[in-house]
Design an enzyme around this catalytic site. Sequence first.
Site, PDB file in Angstrom:
ATOM      1  N   HIS A 196       0.553   1.327 -13.450  1.00 29.08           N
ATOM      2  CA  HIS A 196       1.343   0.205 -13.953  1.00 29.08           C
ATOM      3  C   HIS A 196       2.812   0.617 -13.985  1.00 29.08           C
ATOM      4  CE1 HIS A 196       2.179  -3.493 -16.067  1.00 29.08           C
ATOM      5  NE2 HIS A 196       2.989  -2.793 -16.845  1.00 29.08           N
ATOM      6  N   ASN A 227       1.502   3.045  -2.596  1.00 31.45           N
ATOM      7  CA  ASN A 227       0.777   3.972  -3.477  1.00 31.45           C
ATOM      8  C   ASN A 227      -0.442   4.552  -2.767  1.00 31.45           C
ATOM      9  OD1 ASN A 227       1.944   4.260  -6.294  1.00 31.45           O
ATOM     10  ND2 ASN A 227       2.087   2.048  -5.978  1.00 31.45           N
ATOM     11  N   LEU A 268      -3.896  -6.745  -7.236  1.00 29.64           N
ATOM     12  CA  LEU A 268      -3.425  -7.813  -8.115  1.00 29.64           C
ATOM     13  C   LEU A 268      -4.505  -8.786  -8.585  1.00 29.64           C
ATOM     14  CD1 LEU A 268       0.017  -8.589  -6.424  1.00 29.64           C
ATOM     15  CD2 LEU A 268      -0.452  -7.135  -8.402  1.00 29.64           C
ATOM     16  N   ASN A 307      -5.708   2.853 -12.952  1.00 26.95           N
ATOM     17  CA  ASN A 307      -4.695   1.874 -12.505  1.00 26.95           C
ATOM     18  C   ASN A 307      -3.303   2.460 -12.672  1.00 26.95           C
ATOM     19  OD1 ASN A 307      -3.673  -0.754 -11.725  1.00 26.95           O
ATOM     20  ND2 ASN A 307      -3.109  -1.059 -13.869  1.00 26.95           N
ATOM     21  N   GLY A 349       0.789  -1.230   0.000  1.00 33.06           N
ATOM     22  CA  GLY A 349       0.000   0.000   0.000  1.00 33.06           C
ATOM     23  C   GLY A 349       0.823   1.283   0.000  1.00 33.06           C
ATOM     24  N   ASP A 357      -4.337  -3.526 -19.052  1.00 26.53           N
ATOM     25  CA  ASP A 357      -3.437  -2.378 -19.250  1.00 26.53           C
ATOM     26  C   ASP A 357      -3.679  -1.674 -20.585  1.00 26.53           C
ATOM     27  OD1 ASP A 357      -2.133  -2.801 -16.784  1.00 26.53           O
ATOM     28  OD2 ASP A 357      -0.805  -4.278 -17.678  1.00 26.53           O
ATOM     29  N   GLU A 372       5.907   6.434  -9.518  1.00 23.66           N
ATOM     30  CA  GLU A 372       4.559   6.029  -9.098  1.00 23.66           C
ATOM     31  C   GLU A 372       3.945   6.923  -8.024  1.00 23.66           C
ATOM     32  OE1 GLU A 372       3.866   1.801  -8.433  1.00 23.66           O
ATOM     33  OE2 GLU A 372       5.707   1.367  -9.501  1.00 23.66           O
TER      34      GLU A 372
END
Length: 219
Positions: A128, A18, A109, A126, A16, A169, A199
């Site tokens: 990536h 992000n 995931l 999302n 976590g 994606d 990110e």
Amino acid sequence: MNERKIKTAVLISGGGTNLQALIDAQKSGIIKHAEICAVISNRADAYGLERAEKAGIPHYVVEKEKTVKDPSGKPDENDSRIKQADFERKIVEILKSSGAELIVLAGFLAILSEDFTRLYPERIINIHPSLIPSFCGKGYYGLKVHEAALSYGVKVTGATVHFVNEIPDGGKIILQKAVYIKEGDTPEILQKRVMEEAEWELLPKALELVSEKMLKKSV
Ligand code: GRF
């Protein structure tokens, strides 16, 4: 000034970091037009749940039940479909009850089916850890992405924030940032640099961008 904020649910599976970047950006004012209303994890042991707890954000665990095997030992496809539908139904219930208007997949995931993504067109974001369209799609997650970038020998990688649709994606790109690969990088070292340099900066910026646009459209 518009006081309304876009209620945002964050879906996680692990550490976590992000999610933490989003929480911090909300506190520091980088995110002005969104507020995290719920954190949902598909794993009960995800450390991100503690981060949500510390930040006072309602958090939930929804685990997908294991698929039974058919007589030949392969996962039973019908059973898998039923359990996937059940998993998604539970997530949708939480999203609805928390009033979420936007969903951020932050290191989530688990697979979400087309039945799910179709419910939220341009409302699922999302992150990536590569520059899409490189090293993305089915099977490219976590360290595998960085392993692939290093084994190909690219000199630049990065992160991408994009909308989620039925193609893994494959949704519209919102933001990207490049990160240089250095001599001696391992997948672990590269993963850390991509998170730190791209990110954690990109995801809050993208959430702010999308939520601001959503609010402008609704006025
Ligand atoms: C990140 O590298 C993200 O890009 C990927 O999974 C990782 C999640 O890390 N999809 P965390 O749980 O946010 O720390």
